[in-house]
Design a protein around this motif. Sequence first.
Motif: not given
Length: 450
Positions: A404-421
Amino acid sequence: MQLASSGGRRLRHAALVAGQHALDSGRIVTRKELSAAYRLAQEALGLRPTLRLVLSELVANWGEQPWERLLVWPSNEHLILRTGLSERALRVAFRALTDLGLIVPKDSPNGKRYAVRDAAGTTVDAFGFDLTPLYAQRESWAGRVAELKAERQRIKRAFDEITIARRATEEAIDALRETYPQMWRPEMEQEYDALLARTPRRGTAMPPVGLLDAWSTLRCTVERSFFHAGNGGTTCRHNKDNNDSSSETCYSGFRKDEGGEAVPDGGRSASAGSSGSQDEPPEHEVQEHEVQEHEVQEHEVRETMTAAGRTEPGGRVRPSPGAAAQAEPVGGLAADLVPAAIREACPATMAYGRPARTPSEVVALGAFLRPMLGANETVWTEAVASIGPLRAAVAVIYVTQLYEDDLNRGGDSRIRNPGGYLRAFVRMVASGKIDLAADLLAMRRRRMGT
């Protein structure tokens, strides 16, 4: 008045049929109306250029006389000058237009075309060509034109659908080959090449029967393979049935002990394993996919931690400053403190309407959030087996807040696959590379600004 050839020209059946057409009595046909009928006829019949040129010149010679027949009598010299055709070409065109039922020749005794005038000089009759069939069949021409337009639209739609299916299939094959190479099969591309060879260029004819169905079938096959690859081999993200009350948790793999703590339900798990539920995929179907993606997902976890300044030399994730003094290993963190820490550190997870007041409710919340991350149930099973139900739930909640923090941060997402993460994160917690309690308390301090 004469309706067909009177000699010097071979009698044609089409001329006799065309001569039966008549105009409405008492009505004068204008040149504009006759021209409109000509345009409909040439489109309906698909006249070749020479016939269009000659017929257009005949129509242009109509003088709008109040006659029962539409007679024109241009000379060959005039038509040669206007069209640029030879006299032989004109004769061929006259025969073709007669055979099509567009004109009827009206020949004079000497074979010439001329007007017949009375004593006052008024034209009362003529020898030449009768254009009455052209105008009288205007409704038939209009209907035929409408049918041709509808047919062209059907052909266009068929080719459009084939183009859409072809492009979607090509994109799906490329995406499957690049994203999930273990699921790509050369037969898919071979079938694509075979269909491409069968597909004609756009034209005036309908594409081969069954071609669109073949493209649609191949597209569905490739997209289904991509879908299953993204879901770890299952048919949907949340593949566990829940037919109980809506107030019941989606997770039923744990029961509460006498103290209210969530513990593994061994009997239930054993019975489920022996019955071979069809909702849960066999472990061997997902292991290959998990092994190939584990290194990528662990790299993403390390990138996320590195961005937060949380790594030590050698790649080990460094606990937050002071974490060793404030938190013991997760197993040593008092269970009654976990719910409060969760509520303060991960406020985004509280928006789902699930309470987190006791450890058992934290476990239920983690099980509820797991499918929302796109993680297969095997991820949860592995986490419970390796780090325990409470720590597994805390890991799910923690990763959900990170996402959620990654999505709210904007820009390129560092967590591309949350399930695999999540899967990689749990394995790093189990191996001791990440101190879950320290991370949770550090997130709580950042959230509270202390």
